[in-house]
Design an enzyme around this catalytic site. Structure first.
Site, PDB file in Angstrom:
ATOM      1  N   ARG A  97      64.364  -0.871  53.469  1.00 66.28           N
ATOM      2  CA  ARG A  97      63.606  -2.039  53.909  1.00 66.28           C
ATOM      3  C   ARG A  97      62.117  -1.732  54.020  1.00 66.28           C
ATOM      4  O   ARG A  97      61.276  -2.576  53.681  1.00 66.28           O
ATOM      5  CB  ARG A  97      64.166  -2.551  55.243  1.00 66.28           C
ATOM      6  CG  ARG A  97      63.447  -3.779  55.811  1.00 66.28           C
ATOM      7  CD  ARG A  97      63.189  -4.866  54.791  1.00 66.28           C
ATOM      8  NE  ARG A  97      64.369  -5.255  54.037  1.00 66.28           N
ATOM      9  CZ  ARG A  97      64.335  -5.993  52.936  1.00 66.28           C
ATOM     10  NH1 ARG A  97      63.162  -6.380  52.421  1.00 66.28           N
ATOM     11  NH2 ARG A  97      65.441  -6.310  52.307  1.00 66.28           N
ATOM     12  N   LYS A 132      40.264  -9.891  57.130  1.00 70.30           N
ATOM     13  CA  LYS A 132      41.374 -10.783  57.482  1.00 70.30           C
ATOM     14  C   LYS A 132      42.671 -10.181  56.956  1.00 70.30           C
ATOM     15  O   LYS A 132      43.275 -10.660  55.999  1.00 70.30           O
ATOM     16  CB  LYS A 132      41.131 -12.183  56.927  1.00 70.30           C
ATOM     17  CG  LYS A 132      39.904 -12.857  57.542  1.00 70.30           C
ATOM     18  CD  LYS A 132      39.633 -14.208  56.913  1.00 70.30           C
ATOM     19  CE  LYS A 132      38.367 -14.836  57.500  1.00 70.30           C
ATOM     20  NZ  LYS A 132      38.038 -16.133  56.863  1.00 70.30           N
ATOM     21  N   LYS A 164      26.739 -11.498  61.345  1.00 70.52           N
ATOM     22  CA  LYS A 164      27.262 -12.840  61.103  1.00 70.52           C
ATOM     23  C   LYS A 164      26.647 -13.831  62.088  1.00 70.52           C
ATOM     24  O   LYS A 164      25.780 -13.481  62.894  1.00 70.52           O
ATOM     25  CB  LYS A 164      28.784 -12.831  61.192  1.00 70.52           C
ATOM     26  CG  LYS A 164      29.427 -11.850  60.189  1.00 70.52           C
ATOM     27  CD  LYS A 164      30.874 -12.136  59.947  1.00 70.52           C
ATOM     28  CE  LYS A 164      31.058 -13.335  59.043  1.00 70.52           C
ATOM     29  NZ  LYS A 164      32.483 -13.571  58.703  1.00 70.52           N
ATOM     30  N   GLU A 197      24.649 -12.812  57.135  1.00 72.98           N
ATOM     31  CA  GLU A 197      25.177 -14.112  56.748  1.00 72.98           C
ATOM     32  C   GLU A 197      24.144 -15.192  57.034  1.00 72.98           C
ATOM     33  O   GLU A 197      23.499 -15.183  58.088  1.00 72.98           O
ATOM     34  CB  GLU A 197      26.457 -14.389  57.540  1.00 72.98           C
ATOM     35  CG  GLU A 197      27.057 -15.763  57.326  1.00 72.98           C
ATOM     36  CD  GLU A 197      28.219 -16.017  58.264  1.00 72.98           C
ATOM     37  OE1 GLU A 197      29.377 -15.863  57.829  1.00 72.98           O
ATOM     38  OE2 GLU A 197      27.969 -16.360  59.437  1.00 72.98           O
ATOM     39  N   ASP A 219      27.228 -18.384  53.270  1.00 74.39           N
ATOM     40  CA  ASP A 219      28.471 -18.887  53.835  1.00 74.39           C
ATOM     41  C   ASP A 219      28.570 -20.401  53.689  1.00 74.39           C
ATOM     42  O   ASP A 219      27.681 -21.145  54.115  1.00 74.39           O
ATOM     43  CB  ASP A 219      28.567 -18.501  55.314  1.00 74.39           C
ATOM     44  CG  ASP A 219      29.929 -18.817  55.897  1.00 74.39           C
ATOM     45  OD1 ASP A 219      30.936 -18.488  55.246  1.00 74.39           O
ATOM     46  OD2 ASP A 219      29.993 -19.392  56.993  1.00 74.39           O
TER      47      ASP A 219
END
Length: 280
Positions: A97, A132, A164, A197, A219
């Site tokens: 697995r 992410k 950011k 950003e 962005d």
């Protein structure tokens, strides 16, 4: 692969699965039983995670005999056999697995990445991954992006300065954030790239007036606006498009001349590649 990271991952993953024993195998199969199994590919895609699978088998039982027929990065189709494994049946079942979970997810990421890489072939634009990622699996997921032909962005918070929107707001503005980042690098004697950003053309102009960065992330700029922004930057800095860009939009974004397109979807919402490990 980074052996230290891989060994820690395998150790933790096995502990999570095994607990105080594989009671199904222990109760139904003699401890000294031997058997064979083959890894069968069940849909088209790009294979990834094979090297990891070998490390998993070796960690669980170095006496297992594995015959490898494919390699990471290979184009695969339904019915292909990636490898066979032979040896202690309990060892094979314990590895099954974990091997499948890793290879299926990594192959799904590599397949999606490679599909985008092929779309980008007429352009100079490269596709980037993001942070992410699944907690605990970032190294493997980013490795799968590379196997698929994509480019890794920063691995974590430690290997690049990425300023950011929240950093800008907390720092009191773009110029403050850029100056502070450069001062920090000098004080700490660190050699890290700085990316910032921007959310609109006013912020872009402020970055250009301030300078002292390596890359500008544009962005949520749609293709028309992105093209104007890239032209305004004029090659002074590397450029990156981000913000919910989907696969069908890739050509329009790449046609703007942007250097990079970053896509969280490479890792956060990918479909695993179907495969199975079957006894024979």
């Amino acid at each position: 692969m980074d052996k230290q990271i891989i060994e820690l991952f395998i150790k933790n993953a096995i502990a999570e699965d095994l607990g105080d024993g594989d009671h199904t195998s222990l109760s139904t199969i003699p401890a000294d039983a031997v058997g064979k199994a083959k890894l069968i590919i069940k849909e088209e895609g790009i294979l990834a995670g094979l090297e990891l699978a070998l490390a998993i088998f070796n960690h669980i039982d170095p006496s297992l005999q594995i015959n490898v027929f494919l390699k990471d990065g290979a184009e695969v189709k339904f019915g292909d056999i990636a490898f066979t494994v032979e040896g202690n049946t309990h060892s094979i079942l314990l590895a099954e697995r974990l091997v499948l979970n890793c290879m299926q997810r990594m192959s799904g990421i590599a397949t999606k990445t490679n599909r985008i890489v092929k779309v980008l072939e007429p352009y100079h634009t490269k596709v980037l991954d993001t942070r992410k990622t699944t907690p605990g699996l970032r190294y493997l997921e980013k490795l799968a992006v590379k196997i698929g032909g994509g480019v890794n962005h920063r691995i974590g918070l430690y290997d690049m300065i990425l300023i950011k929107d929240n950093h800008v707001d907390y720092a009191g503005g773009i110029a403050n954030a850029i100056h502070a980042a450069n001062d920090y690098l000098k004080q700490k004697q660190k050699q890290l790239e700085i990316e910032i950003e921007v959310r609109n053309f006013d912020e872009l102009e402020e970055v250009l007036a301030t300078g002292s960065v390596n890359r500008i992330m544009l962005d949520n700029f749609k293709p028309d606006a992105l093209k104007k922004a890239v032209e305004r930057i004029g090659g002074q800095y590397k450029t990156e498009a981000s913000g919910g860009i989907v696969e069908s939009e890739i050509p329009a974004y790449a046609a703007t001349g942007v250097d990079y397109i970053s896509m969280g979807a490479l890792t956060h919402s990918v479909k695993s590649l179907d495969m199975s490990l079957k006894a024979f």
